[in-house]
Design a protein around this motif. Structure first.
Motif, PDB file in Angstrom:
ATOM      1  N   PRO A 153       2.052   2.017   3.572  1.00 17.85           N
ATOM      2  CA  PRO A 153       2.961   1.503   2.160  1.00 17.85           C
ATOM      3  C   PRO A 153       2.371   0.059   1.567  1.00 17.85           C
ATOM      4  N   GLY A 154       2.276  -0.824   2.022  1.00 13.00           N
ATOM      5  CA  GLY A 154       0.802  -2.646   1.462  1.00 13.00           C
ATOM      6  C   GLY A 154       2.321  -2.885   0.890  1.00 13.00           C
ATOM      7  N   SER A 155       1.850  -3.564  -0.054  1.00  8.70           N
ATOM      8  CA  SER A 155       2.802  -4.544  -0.760  1.00  8.70           C
ATOM      9  C   SER A 155       1.784  -4.745  -2.271  1.00  8.70           C
ATOM     10  N   LEU A 156       3.232  -5.690  -2.957  1.00  9.20           N
ATOM     11  CA  LEU A 156       2.401  -6.183  -4.765  1.00  9.20           C
ATOM     12  C   LEU A 156       1.936  -7.371  -4.656  1.00  9.20           C
ATOM     13  N   ALA A 157       1.033  -7.338  -5.604  1.00  2.61           N
ATOM     14  CA  ALA A 157      -0.096  -8.218  -5.733  1.00  2.61           C
ATOM     15  C   ALA A 157       0.060  -8.866  -7.028  1.00  2.61           C
ATOM     16  N   LEU A 158       0.595  -9.776  -7.822  1.00  2.00           N
ATOM     17  CA  LEU A 158       0.002 -10.089  -9.124  1.00  2.00           C
ATOM     18  C   LEU A 158      -1.584 -10.391  -9.288  1.00  2.00           C
ATOM     19  N   ARG A 159      -2.451 -10.230  -9.875  1.00  2.00           N
ATOM     20  CA  ARG A 159      -3.824 -10.972 -10.678  1.00  2.00           C
ATOM     21  C   ARG A 159      -4.042 -11.850 -11.822  1.00  2.00           C
TER      22      ARG A 159
ATOM     23  N   TYR B  59      -2.714  -8.869 -13.771  1.00  2.00           N
ATOM     24  CA  TYR B  59      -2.001  -6.901 -13.493  1.00  2.00           C
ATOM     25  C   TYR B  59      -1.678  -6.473 -11.995  1.00  2.00           C
ATOM     26  N   TRP B  60      -0.656  -5.996 -11.741  1.00  4.69           N
ATOM     27  CA  TRP B  60      -0.366  -6.024 -10.177  1.00  4.69           C
ATOM     28  C   TRP B  60      -1.466  -4.615  -9.892  1.00  4.69           C
ATOM     29  N   TYR B  61      -1.341  -5.208  -8.096  1.00  2.00           N
ATOM     30  CA  TYR B  61      -2.423  -4.341  -7.643  1.00  2.00           C
ATOM     31  C   TYR B  61      -1.500  -3.734  -6.074  1.00  2.00           C
ATOM     32  N   ARG B  62      -1.803  -3.107  -6.063  1.00  2.00           N
ATOM     33  CA  ARG B  62      -1.229  -2.693  -4.391  1.00  2.00           C
ATOM     34  C   ARG B  62      -2.427  -2.523  -3.244  1.00  2.00           C
ATOM     35  N   VAL B  63      -1.238  -3.541  -2.478  1.00  2.00           N
ATOM     36  CA  VAL B  63      -2.588  -4.483  -0.738  1.00  2.00           C
ATOM     37  C   VAL B  63      -2.122  -3.584  -0.368  1.00  2.00           C
ATOM     38  N   PHE B  64      -2.865  -2.621   0.639  1.00  5.10           N
ATOM     39  CA  PHE B  64      -2.534  -1.652   1.864  1.00  5.10           C
ATOM     40  C   PHE B  64      -3.854  -1.642   2.738  1.00  5.10           C
TER      41      PHE B  64
ATOM     42  N   MET C 129       6.279   2.577  -8.543  1.00  2.92           N
ATOM     43  CA  MET C 129       5.378   2.212  -7.725  1.00  2.92           C
ATOM     44  C   MET C 129       6.217   1.855  -6.679  1.00  2.92           C
ATOM     45  N   ARG C 130       6.728   0.743  -6.870  1.00  3.15           N
ATOM     46  CA  ARG C 130       7.500   0.561  -5.983  1.00  3.15           C
ATOM     47  C   ARG C 130       8.933   1.508  -5.196  1.00  3.15           C
ATOM     48  N   GLN C 131       9.151   2.452  -6.297  1.00  5.69           N
ATOM     49  CA  GLN C 131       9.642   3.745  -5.482  1.00  5.69           C
ATOM     50  C   GLN C 131       9.146   4.919  -4.316  1.00  5.69           C
ATOM     51  N   GLN C 132       7.969   4.446  -5.433  1.00  6.73           N
ATOM     52  CA  GLN C 132       7.085   5.534  -4.158  1.00  6.73           C
ATOM     53  C   GLN C 132       6.349   4.976  -2.469  1.00  6.73           C
ATOM     54  N   MET C 133       6.312   3.641  -3.173  1.00  6.64           N
ATOM     55  CA  MET C 133       6.639   2.585  -1.533  1.00  6.64           C
ATOM     56  C   MET C 133       7.992   2.970   0.087  1.00  6.64           C
ATOM     57  N   ALA C 134       8.278   2.516  -1.211  1.00 10.34           N
ATOM     58  CA  ALA C 134       9.888   2.451  -0.877  1.00 10.34           C
ATOM     59  C   ALA C 134       9.906   3.449   0.584  1.00 10.34           C
ATOM     60  N   TYR C 135       9.384   5.072  -0.908  1.00 13.26           N
ATOM     61  CA  TYR C 135       9.989   5.571   0.313  1.00 13.26           C
ATOM     62  C   TYR C 135       8.699   5.951   1.428  1.00 13.26           C
TER      63      TYR C 135
END
Length: 336
Positions: free
Chosen positions: A31-37, A44-49, A73-79
């Protein structure tokens, strides 16, 4: 031959499958996590996985102020996180779950709509999928093969290059040379003796004949009577890694009869013949408990060549199905 999962566990699997069929494109890896770069004047937001074990990846999601895309994206990661927990629980309960490398291959094919276009999962992975679908608990031999099959021409708007698709998994697949070496390849493989292999199969009169599959820009190996096996496939799901991936599989009754036929064609491979027959018996037993007529209907559609190979097995099959009277009745009728 098998045990039946408790109703509560079968319901848990059914809910996961139902949600996966409507989830759309699935996220690869963890699922990963979100990181603000920041640092370029913009954020920009990135998904780190982890797309594959041991490898970290960052994938662009959206700009800092694009809240709708970020929430999606948060909903996709939660699913994804919920599904991974469900798969882990089902594995502990005895459901069939393939490994992460299998998951990565099937997920890439799903996201590119290959299964929706008509590609099918066959072989041991299809057996595992049907075992879960029918609520059965049994031992499935681990497989280092992903067998996918194409019956009719795939319904794709544009060609889907098979090798490019497989390499998009991020795993180091390489084409397996044909035999003889100048023939086109029908398979790809990961390095090592035990490396995962992906085989493309199709229907043909002679086993092993190479058949061009232009919509995949690839070739397939012919298997006799696959036209019977692949007719009118059904939607299913494959538990693999931390995913529940929508796939298409052959009708279970046709799968049973074709497995029994295949067991008679394994020249010099007694272990594989025994595996084919055992898989057929397990699924046939589960099916005969409630829908034995499906086995009978599928038998009535069997081509003559398959029938001639299977009928001599009738007495052995009746004996093997001891304790399953409904299935024994089916086998007795088929031996006449």
């Amino acid at each position: 031959m098998y045990r039946i999962h408790e109703l509560a566990f079968r319901t848990q699997y059914a809910e996961l499958k139902e949600r996966s069929l409507s989830a759309g494109e699935l996220l690869p890896g963890t699922p990963g996590s979100l990181a603000l770069r920041k640092g370029t004047g913009h954020a920009y937001w990135y998904r780190v996985f982890y797309p594959v074990p041991g490898k970290t990846e960052e994938k662009f999601v959206c700009s800092e102020d694009d809240t709708d895309v970020l929430e999606s994206m948060r909903q996709q990661m939660a699913y994804h996180e919920w599904a991974a927990k469900q798969v882990s629980n089902l594995r502990k309960l005895g459901f069939q779950v393939a490994d992460k490398s299998v998951a990565r291959v099937l997920l890439e094919l799903h996201n590119r709509q290959a299964f929706e276009a008509g590609l099918m999962l066959v072989g041991t992975l299809a057996f595992m999928a049907w075992l879960n679908e029918l609520g059965g608990m049994s031992i499935a031999a681990r497989t280092q093969d992903v067998d996918i099959a194409r019956g009719q021409r795939l319904k794709l708007a544009a060609p889907l290059p098979f090798l490019e698709t497989i390499k998009a998994t991020g795993l180091p697949f390489f084409p397996v040379p044909g035999l003889p070496s100048q023939t086109p390849s029908t398979s790809v493989k990961l390095p090592g003796v035990q490396g995962l292999r992906v085989d493309v199969l199709t229907s043909g009169d002679t086993l092993g004949v190479i058949v061009a599959v232009p919509e995949l820009e690839w070739c397939a190996q012919a298997v006799p009577f696959y036209d019977y096996l692949l007719e009118a496939p059904e939607p299913a799901a494959m538990l693999a890694g931390g995913h529940c991936i929508p796939v298409r599989v052959p009708q279970v009754a046709r799968f049973v009869w074709h497995k029994l036929y295949a067991s008679t064609q394994r020249r010099g491979f007694k272990e594989k013949a025994a595996k084919d027959r055992q898989q057929a018996l397990v699924l046939a037993g589960l099916l005969a408990e409630s829908e034995a007529h499906l086995l009978t209907e599928a038998w009535q559609a069997i081509p003559a060549g398959m029938l001639a190979a299977i009928q001599p097995l009738a007495d052995k099959l009746v004996t093997s199905a001891e304790g399953h009277p409904e299935l024994q009745d089916v086998f007795r009728a088929c031996g006449r």
